[in-house]
Design an enzyme around this catalytic site. Structure first.
Site, PDB file in Angstrom:
ATOM      1  N   GLU A 108     -26.592  14.478 -55.433  1.00 58.81           N
ATOM      2  CA  GLU A 108     -25.346  15.029 -55.991  1.00 58.81           C
ATOM      3  C   GLU A 108     -24.213  13.999 -55.938  1.00 58.81           C
ATOM      4  O   GLU A 108     -23.193  14.197 -55.281  1.00 58.81           O
ATOM      5  CB  GLU A 108     -24.963  16.307 -55.249  1.00 58.81           C
ATOM      6  CG  GLU A 108     -25.965  17.432 -55.445  1.00 58.81           C
ATOM      7  CD  GLU A 108     -25.556  18.748 -54.812  1.00 58.81           C
ATOM      8  OE1 GLU A 108     -25.987  19.804 -55.291  1.00 58.81           O
ATOM      9  OE2 GLU A 108     -24.798  18.729 -53.808  1.00 58.81           O
ATOM     10  N   GLU A 149     -32.988  21.280 -57.218  1.00 59.39           N
ATOM     11  CA  GLU A 149     -32.403  22.312 -56.353  1.00 59.39           C
ATOM     12  C   GLU A 149     -32.053  23.515 -57.201  1.00 59.39           C
ATOM     13  O   GLU A 149     -31.487  23.385 -58.287  1.00 59.39           O
ATOM     14  CB  GLU A 149     -31.127  21.825 -55.642  1.00 59.39           C
ATOM     15  CG  GLU A 149     -31.342  20.850 -54.523  1.00 59.39           C
ATOM     16  CD  GLU A 149     -30.045  20.529 -53.775  1.00 59.39           C
ATOM     17  OE1 GLU A 149     -29.166  21.414 -53.675  1.00 59.39           O
ATOM     18  OE2 GLU A 149     -29.914  19.384 -53.310  1.00 59.39           O
TER      19      GLU A 149
END
Length: 478
Positions: free
Chosen positions: A183, A376
């Site tokens: 991320e 995810e």
């Protein structure tokens, strides 16, 4: 229901965890401190500590959730056996930088740390499970924060590349799929996790964050080059905290606000996947008084070493308005977002939008035309162990079923997608809150928010459901 699957035959079904949220053993075998190791739980000011890491380092807390976590470091064989029983094709985890280089800047690695991951990856291959490895998952060693100021310092590029060189060579033939940074856009939202930095006292925090981002982008490109040189079979990807942003109304100002919100994250992947700073960044930098220090050769490195695939996390879509009086933040999410009246929300305020995954996948694929990897996705919820020992997490099954369905639709739309690793396949410690009660897994871990429990593993109802999904390659969802 059709018996034909939208998913390719070699689709990599699996699940995801991160070293810093699962391993525990926080100083075992020579490991140095990771960012989570100095943070208390939510009840003792975790978010305040994240915002002021210098104070957190100096403060002695009663309980640190990461110090034992779910003890994956000592229990990984038991856990991988259960993942194999589910039929996992891939397992996403991360390497803890501070296990390999305790202070981050050493020239020689810590052999004990290297051996742990040797053993872990060997165990994966014993079951035919392909490791999917994040090189830096919110895990820049604390010593690099203390001694260098984190990623705001250009020297971290060299330290990171030394780390990459060691692990690429050590795990050649054992790890094929890599991600450079988890991320990467989170450096704008949680600088201590994303960049090992404290920007609270900076005159222009945006300048510091984007300069640090430049260092990470250069490091990612150089790591991609290095990884391909060491093993041409390596597949190296970037990773985005994703989720399409919807305009609150059809007012063109709201539409523009949504476009700008999406660009904030796409900025990073534009560089990693396209190889250059996007056209819109020039105006953004000018209006925010950001002047990047770009070394000779940086732009060439970015251009010549784009990623092989784009991976991302998706939990929910977002909603924004151009009207500052309308905008408000939902709890439980680091991204500012309005409450969408058409969507239900989780117990932590994350809005549940399966179709948003299809939208997001189409948007990313249209933009980059590179293979995607959904690394995810999942529902954090409080699970109850019934008197008979069962854990009936139908709400999690419902969430995942609809997201898998929409992922299949995106693939039918023409999106190339390599795999799916829902988050927290084994219950673990929440990154943001340090809680155990916010559970994502197919496997229950007996531990509470205060660190009490046996750490015993137990299958939830979703365990058998996901086993069927994998066995049928996404056909059997009910």
């Amino acid at each position: 229901m059709t018996n034909e699957s939208n998913f390719p035959k070699n689709f990599l079904w699996g699940g995801a965890i991160a070293a810093n949220q699962a391993e525990g053993a926080y100083l075992t075998d020579g490991k140095g401190l990771s960012p989570v190791d100095i943070l208390p739980d939510a009840a003792h000011g975790r978010w305040e500590a994240l915002s002021n890491p210098k104070k957190a380092i100096e403060t002695k807390y009663d309980f640190y959730p990461s110090h034992e976590s779910i003890d994956f470091y000592n229990r990984y064989k038991e856990d991988l056996k259960m993942l194999h029983e589910m039929g996992f094709k891939t397992f996403r985890t991360s390497i803890c930088w501070a296990r390999i280089f305790p202070k981050g800047d050493e020239k020689e690695p810590n052999e004990a740390g290297l051996k742990f991951y040797d053993d872990l990856f060997d165990e994966c291959h014993k079951y035919g499970i392909e490791p999917l490895v994040t090189i830096n998952h919110f895990d820049t060693p604390v010593a690099l924060f203390e001694n260098y100021g984190g990623w705001k310092n250009r020297q971290l590029v060299d330290f990171y590349l030394n780390y990459c060189d060691v692990i690429f060579k050590r795990y050649k033939g054992k790890v094929k799929y890599w991600m450079t940074f988890n991320e990467i856009n989170m450096i704008l939202h949680i600088p201590f996790f994303g960049g090992g930095m404290d920007v609270s006292e900076e005159e222009n925090p945006a300048q510091v964050k984007y300069q640090a981002a430049h260092h990470q982008l250069v490091a990612s490109a150089m790591a991609t080059k290095l990884g391909h040189e060491i093993d041409p079979d390596n597949q190296i990807g970037c990773m985005l905290a994703a989720g399409a942003t919807y305009p609150n109304t059809c007012n063109p100002n709201d539409v523009w606000a949504a476009l700008e919100a999406d660009r904030e994250g796409y900025f990073f992947i534009d560089v990693q996947a396209r190889g250059y700073y996007p056209s819109y960044s020039k105006r953004f930098f000018k209006e925010n008084n950001i002047k990047l220090e770009i070394a000779d050769g940086d732009l060439e490195v970015l251009k010549e070493n784009t990623v092989d695939y784009v991976s991302f996390s998706y939990y929910s879509s977002r909603l924004t308005s151009a009207d500052p009086e309308v905008n408000a933040e939902t709890e439980g999410n680091v991204f500012a977002t309005l409450k969408n009246p058409y969507l239900k929300a989780s117990e932590w305020g994350w809005q549940i939008d399966p179709l948003g995954l299809r939208v997001t996948m189409n948007q990313i694929y249209d933009r980059y035309q590179k293979p995607l990897f959904v690394v995810e996705n999942g529902l954090g919820a409080v699970d109850t162990v019934e008197a008979d020992g069962s854990i009936n997490d139908d709400y999690r099954i419902d969430y995942l079923r609809e997201h898998v369905r929409e992922m299949g639709e995106a693939i039918a739309d023409g999106v190339e997608c390599w795999g799916y690793t829902p988050w927290g396949c084994i219950d673990l410690v929440s990154a943001g809150t340090g809680e155990m009660k916010k559970r994502y897994g197919f496997i229950y871990v007996d531990k509470d928010n205060d660190g009490n429990g046996t750490l015993d593993r137990k299958k939830k109802k979703s365990f058998d459901w996901y086993k069927q999904v994998i066995a049928s390659n996404g056909v059997t969802l009910d």
